[in-house]
Design a protein around this motif. Structure first.
Motif, short mmCIF file in Angstrom:
data_model
loop_
_atom_site.label_atom_id
_atom_site.label_comp_id
_atom_site.label_asym_id
_atom_site.label_seq_id
_atom_site.Cartn_x
_atom_site.Cartn_y
_atom_site.Cartn_z
N PHE A 15 0.86 -1.18 0.00
CA PHE A 15 0.00 0.00 0.00
C PHE A 15 0.90 1.23 0.00
O PHE A 15 1.89 1.27 0.73
N SER A 51 -2.05 -8.68 15.14
CA SER A 51 -2.82 -7.67 14.41
C SER A 51 -1.91 -6.90 13.45
O SER A 51 -0.80 -6.50 13.82
N CYS A 53 -0.51 -8.08 10.67
CA CYS A 53 0.53 -8.86 9.98
C CYS A 53 0.14 -9.20 8.54
O CYS A 53 0.94 -9.76 7.79
N1 LIG Z 1 -6.44 -0.18 2.42
C1 LIG Z 1 -5.30 -0.06 3.09
N2 LIG Z 1 -4.51 1.01 2.91
C2 LIG Z 1 -3.33 1.12 3.56
N3 LIG Z 1 -2.85 0.21 4.43
C3 LIG Z 1 -3.60 -0.88 4.65
C4 LIG Z 1 -4.86 -1.08 4.00
N4 LIG Z 1 -5.37 -2.27 4.42
C5 LIG Z 1 -4.47 -2.77 5.30
N5 LIG Z 1 -3.42 -1.95 5.44
C6 LIG Z 1 -2.23 -2.18 6.28
O1 LIG Z 1 -1.71 -3.44 5.93
C7 LIG Z 1 -1.25 -4.13 7.08
C8 LIG Z 1 -1.96 -5.48 7.17
O2 LIG Z 1 -3.34 -5.26 7.45
P1 LIG Z 1 -4.38 -6.47 7.63
O3 LIG Z 1 -5.71 -5.86 7.84
O4 LIG Z 1 -4.23 -7.41 6.51
O5 LIG Z 1 -3.85 -7.15 8.98
P2 LIG Z 1 -4.49 -8.31 9.86
O6 LIG Z 1 -3.43 -9.32 10.08
O7 LIG Z 1 -5.77 -8.78 9.24
O8 LIG Z 1 -4.79 -7.56 11.24
P3 LIG Z 1 -6.00 -7.75 12.30
O9 LIG Z 1 -5.64 -8.98 13.12
O10 LIG Z 1 -5.95 -6.50 13.11
O11 LIG Z 1 -7.29 -7.92 11.53
C9 LIG Z 1 -1.50 -3.21 8.25
O12 LIG Z 1 -0.31 -2.50 8.50
C10 LIG Z 1 -2.58 -2.29 7.75
O13 LIG Z 1 -2.53 -1.05 8.40
#
Ligand SMILES: Nc1ncnc2c1ncn2[C@@H]1O[C@H](COP(=O)(O)OP(=O)(O)OP(=O)(O)O)[C@@H](O)[C@H]1O
Ligand SMILES: [Mg+2]
Length: 325
Positions: A15, A51, A53
């Motif tokens: 991103f 969270s 990752c």
């Molecule tokens: N649309 C977006 N724009 C910018 N950054 C994003 C976007 N979506 C996710 N991220 C970033 O990408 C990284 C991974 O996010 P993701 O939501 O996949 O994590 P996760 O493992 O599902 O976390 P959680 O357990 O909190 O749901 C994070 O640093 C998040 O801030």
């Protein structure tokens, strides 16, 4: 025989975030950084990690709800990432998602009937077949048809997640990504929903990508598990090997925080010492090395490859690379 239903090859999602007063500074977030895995027909592949990752980003890319920066996803040998328009639409019913928060994923103005009917209508199912299918869907989640006129606000959290599960099954999918499907629910309800998912998997031969930050939940449902750390897959193994013989220092750290009910086993567990360093943001070297107590000189310089340490047990850590020991 090749039993592979889903295959993910070198998937990346970067991103680009604007920062600074005029928004002219660009920062790249490597949410998912070169991960590969496959999921066999009928199995549950658990994806676990802290969270942020990259678990949800991975799940969404696998279903093509989010475009990857690079990499490929295959479903039944066909490349999903190269499909668009009609071709993608035709394959869509096979691929469904269950979200974490049933309160947010169901429209409060719709009745249960319209919620279940909507995907069937969109895919041109006729009225008689829709009515028949709605009855089947209700039976999957042990709901009475007297509930059909109710709105989401009239159901409990557990019931709402059952409805979300029924809706995801409407078009007879083969593969479901369940993204933290029980983390918004009361602990007493979690096991019921997990058992429902397990029963439906057997009955309907479903394949799951099951995402959770909770290792005990993942252990309960998964056949194989992938551990993610800051966008990378650090360990991948069948459930038993991962939980009984965790290799990566990060997996050991995660497991050390899972409570063990049996006091004897609990006392045998080794305490994991870990540096309190912050999550490493650079792309050089291993992303876990600032928190790792076992790091080698190479760890700050080179990204460890995911190697097969023992049959089916993969780890991405220089400690297991013979050249560096
Ligand atoms: N649309 C977006 N724009 C910018 N950054 C994003 C976007 N979506 C996710 N991220 C970033 O990408 C990284 C991974 O996010 P993701 O939501 O996949 O994590 P996760 O493992 O599902 O976390 P959680 O357990 O909190 O749901 C994070 O640093 C998040 O801030
Ligand atoms: Mg998430």
């Amino acid at each position: 025989m090749n039993n592979e239903l889903v295959k993910v090859e070198s998937l990346k999602k970067y991103f680009s975030l604007k920062s600074g007063l005029l928004g002219n500074n660009k920062k790249i977030v490597k949410a998912v950084d070169n991960i590969s895995f496959s999921i066999n027909k009928g199995e549950t592949f658990g994806l676990v990690g802290e969270s942020g990752c990259g678990k949800s980003t991975t799940g969404k890319m696998v279903l093509r709800l989010l475009e990857p920066t690079s990499g490929k996803v295959f479903f039944k040998g066909e490349e999903l990432t190269s499909k668009s328009g009609k071709e993608l639409l035709a394959i869509r019913p096979n691929l469904q998602m269950i979200f974490q928060n049933p309160y947010g994923s169901l429209d409060p103005k719709m009745t249960l009937k319209t919620i279940l009917e909507e995907p069937l209508k969109i895919h041109g199912v006729n009225k008689n077949s829709r009515e028949k299918r709605i009855k089947e869907l209700l039976s999957y989640i042990s709901f009475s048809s007297s509930y059909l006129d109710r709105h989401p606000g009239e159901f409990s959290g557990g019931q709402l997640q059952r409805i979300a599960i029924a809706r995801s099954l409407a078009l007879n999918p083969q593969f479901i990504v369940a993204d933290e499907p029980v983390s918004a629910l009361d602990v007493s309800i979690q096991a019921q929903i997990l058992n429902l998912l397990i029963d439906l998997q057997k009955e309907l031969e479903l394949t799951y990508l099951f995402i959770s930050h909770d290792l005990s939940v993942v252990q309960y449902v998964s056949d194989r598990v992938g551990v993610m750390y800051l966008g990378r897959m650090v360990e991948l193994a069948d459930c038993e090997s991962l939980y009984n013989n965790p290799l990566h220092p990060y997996t050991r750290l995660l497991l050390s925080s899972v409570p063990i009910a049996d006091p004897e086993r609990a006392s045998q567990r080794k305490k994991v010492e870990i540096n309190k360093g912050s999550q490493q943001k650079t792309s050089n070297g291993c992303r876990f090395c600032s928190r790792c107590n076992e790091k080698l000189a190479i760890c700050e310089e080179e990204v460890p490859e995911l190697i097969e340490y023992s049959k089916g047990h993969f780890v991405s850590c220089h400690l297991y690379n013979k050249e560096h020991i």
